[in-house]
Scaffold this motif. Structure first.
Motif, PDB file in Angstrom:
ATOM      1  N   THR A 121      28.388  10.718   9.385  1.00 54.70           N
ATOM      2  CA  THR A 121      28.129  11.359  10.668  1.00 54.70           C
ATOM      3  C   THR A 121      28.400  10.413  11.834  1.00 54.70           C
ATOM      4  OG1 THR A 121      26.406  12.722   9.678  1.00 54.70           O
ATOM      5  CG2 THR A 121      26.369  12.540  12.067  1.00 54.70           C
ATOM      6  N   ASN A 132      30.785  16.115   4.968  1.00 55.30           N
ATOM      7  CA  ASN A 132      29.800  16.125   3.885  1.00 55.30           C
ATOM      8  C   ASN A 132      30.392  15.570   2.598  1.00 55.30           C
ATOM      9  OD1 ASN A 132      31.219  18.208   2.574  1.00 55.30           O
ATOM     10  ND2 ASN A 132      29.830  19.808   3.265  1.00 55.30           N
ATOM     11  N   GLY A 133      29.584  15.480   1.558  1.00 54.23           N
ATOM     12  CA  GLY A 133      30.005  14.903   0.292  1.00 54.23           C
ATOM     13  C   GLY A 133      31.144  15.638  -0.386  1.00 54.23           C
ATOM     14  N   ASN A 170      32.639  19.056   9.877  1.00 53.93           N
ATOM     15  CA  ASN A 170      31.923  19.965  10.759  1.00 53.93           C
ATOM     16  C   ASN A 170      31.880  19.386  12.170  1.00 53.93           C
ATOM     17  OD1 ASN A 170      30.280  22.073  11.689  1.00 53.93           O
ATOM     18  ND2 ASN A 170      28.428  20.943  11.201  1.00 53.93           N
ATOM     19  N   ASN A 224      26.325  12.375   3.735  1.00 49.05           N
ATOM     20  CA  ASN A 224      27.095  12.849   4.882  1.00 49.05           C
ATOM     21  C   ASN A 224      27.490  11.667   5.759  1.00 49.05           C
ATOM     22  OD1 ASN A 224      26.802  15.648   4.293  1.00 49.05           O
ATOM     23  ND2 ASN A 224      24.757  15.594   5.163  1.00 49.05           N
ATOM     24  N   THR A 255      30.614  15.518  11.436  1.00 53.11           N
ATOM     25  CA  THR A 255      30.080  15.212  10.114  1.00 53.11           C
ATOM     26  C   THR A 255      31.094  15.582   9.041  1.00 53.11           C
ATOM     27  OG1 THR A 255      27.818  15.635  10.864  1.00 53.11           O
ATOM     28  CG2 THR A 255      28.183  15.679   8.502  1.00 53.11           C
TER      29      THR A 255
END
Length: 75
Positions: A26, A40-41, A46, A24, A38
């Protein structure tokens, strides 16, 4: 490991970091101990609190809302 780039402001309160946290990406608020943004992969972004968009927001796909405080008009 938790590769981290610290952005420390030595004469004001807000300190930040950029982290690679278990696949992630961030942006982390070090002052308040919370991740503010964030990715993610899988590429999902988010924003855990409020997101303010200054001009327009384009969405490809479905929109899901859990609550709203104003009227939303769709074509």
């Amino acid at each position: 490991t938790l590769p981290t780039l610290l952005l420390t402001d030595t004469d004001h309160d807000a300190d930040w970091s950029v982290r690679n946290s278990n696949v992630n990406f961030t942006i982390y608020d070090e002052t308040n101990s919370i991740g503010r943004f964030t990715i993610n992969g899988a590429g999902t972004a988010n924003v855990p609190m409020h997101l303010s968009v200054g001009n327009s927001l384009s969405v490809t796909g479905n929109v899901t809302a859990s609550s709203h405080t104003s009227t939303i008009s769709l074509p």
